[in-house]
Design an enzyme around this catalytic site. Structure first.
Site, PDB file in Angstrom:
ATOM      1  N   ASN A 218       0.853  -1.195   0.000  1.00 16.09           N
ATOM      2  CA  ASN A 218       0.000   0.000   0.000  1.00 16.09           C
ATOM      3  C   ASN A 218       0.885   1.241   0.000  1.00 16.09           C
ATOM      4  OD1 ASN A 218       0.668   0.650   2.847  1.00 16.09           O
ATOM      5  ND2 ASN A 218      -0.403  -1.287   3.222  1.00 16.09           N
ATOM      6  N   HIS A 219       0.264   2.401   0.072  1.00 15.32           N
ATOM      7  CA  HIS A 219       1.027   3.649  -0.097  1.00 15.32           C
ATOM      8  C   HIS A 219       1.747   4.128   1.155  1.00 15.32           C
ATOM      9  CE1 HIS A 219      -0.077   4.459  -4.176  1.00 15.32           C
ATOM     10  NE2 HIS A 219      -1.376   4.306  -3.914  1.00 15.32           N
TER      11      HIS A 219
END
Ligand code: CTP
Length: 414
Positions: A218-219
């Site tokens: 994920n970011h």
């Protein structure tokens, strides 16, 4: 550099001796001033052969002291007697770079210039950062003198292995400014509110393997978790940083435990929270992982329209596992979660606070451009188990971390 609370109004004596690394001490003096310290530089005669006093006074905005015999010491010192006045009220004496000669003088209590006299007169903690040729550093005389100083309570920042100005390679290189500041933070913070406390912090986005080459993540950058680790270190905590993030500088003093997957993070967290005062779960843990991890790289077929589909399965909820373990063992004493939300911020955060048995949750809206992943700022709301709710202004992740750590201190004290 941004101001750092730990350095606010701290008066640091920076002793500079005659090593070629003296020019690097200018950057140290500059950065210490930028983070908020009042830096009083003392130079030996030999140091002035390498760098001019005006170079230091230009970056510190304060007088530079070079002689015992000047009657006007200036600089608002507590007394007009320079060697006593400089040491009096100082929070820290950093001698960087320190030569073999000054090490020898300090070890035997010689006091024949302003720097060595001040070292005898000062009562504050002292840090030394030697920089010299590798042979001189390893010489039994230097090593014995260093041993004497360390036994006396001086903090030694070991020089690094690398190339010298002479072209030779060995141990004796002056560390970079950020490393020096990391050591200085440790000493300044060592009697802080979390001294002797064990704080476990998780950071970064977990990586869930698909095959030996690919993974799902994920970011999350890990920046908030790393900033929390630094803020906890600044108040004296023993920090275990369980990190799925890569390529971020590890705050000096934190014990790093690198992990990849949610399952790995779960196993490691459950181990380290045993006996811990607090767990702060800033990591963005994957909720799903590929049901099968292929042993070999998945090859594409020659049919350009064909693609494999990925079956997913759930990962463990680490905070729920901690809740269960805590119910049996009592550890960790305080649990703080994070909630990264794109909608219904407060309702979702409140639900996680209750369901995961947290003492506090730090919620942020990840759709805001100046908050959340990757950026250096965050805008958070803090909710606690007693029903209190507080919105903090947009601030750097470092400033948000200080606020979170201050609340952890309060929770541990209550
Ligand atoms: N968390 C966890 N284990 C997971 C997922 C999340 O321990 N498998 C922790 C995170 O570290 C964070 C908190 O739970 O402190 C909330 O994480 P978040 O991703 O916002 O929530 P989820 O529980 O995953 O719920 P959802 O994804 O449905 O919002």
């Amino acid at each position: 550099m941004e101001p750092i609370t730990l350095f606010k109004d701290k008066r640091i004596l920076l002793g500079v001796t005659g090593s070629i690394a003296a020019y690097k001490a200018v950057d140290l003096a500059s950065k210490l001033t930028q983070v908020g310290a009042l830096v009083d530089v003392i130079m030996t005669d030999a140091a002035q052969r390498f760098v001019l006093p005006i170079t230091f006074s230009s970056v510190t905005g304060r007088p530079v002291y070079t002689s015992m015999w000047h009657s006007d010491t200036g600089g608002g010192l507590p007394t007009h007697i320079a060697h006593v006045g400089l040491g009096e009220g100082a929070d820290l004496f950093v001698i960087a770079p320190i030569t073999a000669n000054t090490i020898a003088k300090l070890a035997s209590g010689l006091a024949d210039d302003l720097l060595s006299v001040t070292a005898l007169a000062a009562h504050c903690p002292t840090i030394i950062a030697p920089a010299m040729d590798g042979g001189m550093y390893q010489h039994p005389a230097t090593q014995s003198n260093l041993h004497t100083l360390v036994k006396r309570g001086v903090t030694l920042i070991e020089p690094e292995v690398g190339r010298f100005a002479s072209g030779m390679v060995g141990k004796g290189r002056f560390p970079d400014t950020l490393t020096l500041i990391g050591h200085i933070r440790r000493v300044l913070g060592r009697e802080g509110a979390l001294a002797g406390r064990k704080i476990v912090i998780t950071a970064g986005g977990t990586r869930e393997a698909i095959d030996p080459v690919r993974y799902i993540t994920n970011h999350s950058s890990g920046k908030q978790g790393y900033a929390l680790a630094q803020a906890a270190l600044d108040v004296g905590a023993d920090v275990i940083l369980i990190s799925a993030a890569r390529n971020l500088p590890v705050p000096l003093g934190a014990a790093l435990v690198p992990v990849n997957s949610a399952q790995q993070m779960c196993d490691v967290v459950l181990k380290y929270v045993d006996g811990a005062d607090a767990l702060i779960k800033a990591a963005a843990v994957a909720d799903f992982r590929p049901a099968q991890i292929a042993d070999q790289k998945i090859k594409k077929s020659h049919d350009a329209s064909e693609a494999p589909s990925l079956a997913l399965t759930r990962t463990p909820d680490i905070l729920l596992a901690v809740k269960q373990q805590r119910a049996e063992s009592g550890w960790p004493r305080v649990v703080v979660g994070f909630a990264a939300e794109s909608q219904n911020l407060l309702d979702n955060a409140q639900d996680k606070l209750t369901r995961k048995g947290l003492d506090m949750i730090v919620a942020n809206d990840i759709t805001a451009p100046d908050a959340g992943f990757a950026v250096d700022t965050n805008r958070v709301v803090i909710l606690d188990a007693q029903g209190a709710q507080e919105s903090l202004d947009l601030a750097s992740k470092a400033a948000v971390s200080e606020q979170v750590i201050a609340r952890v201190v309060t929770l541990l004290e209550s």
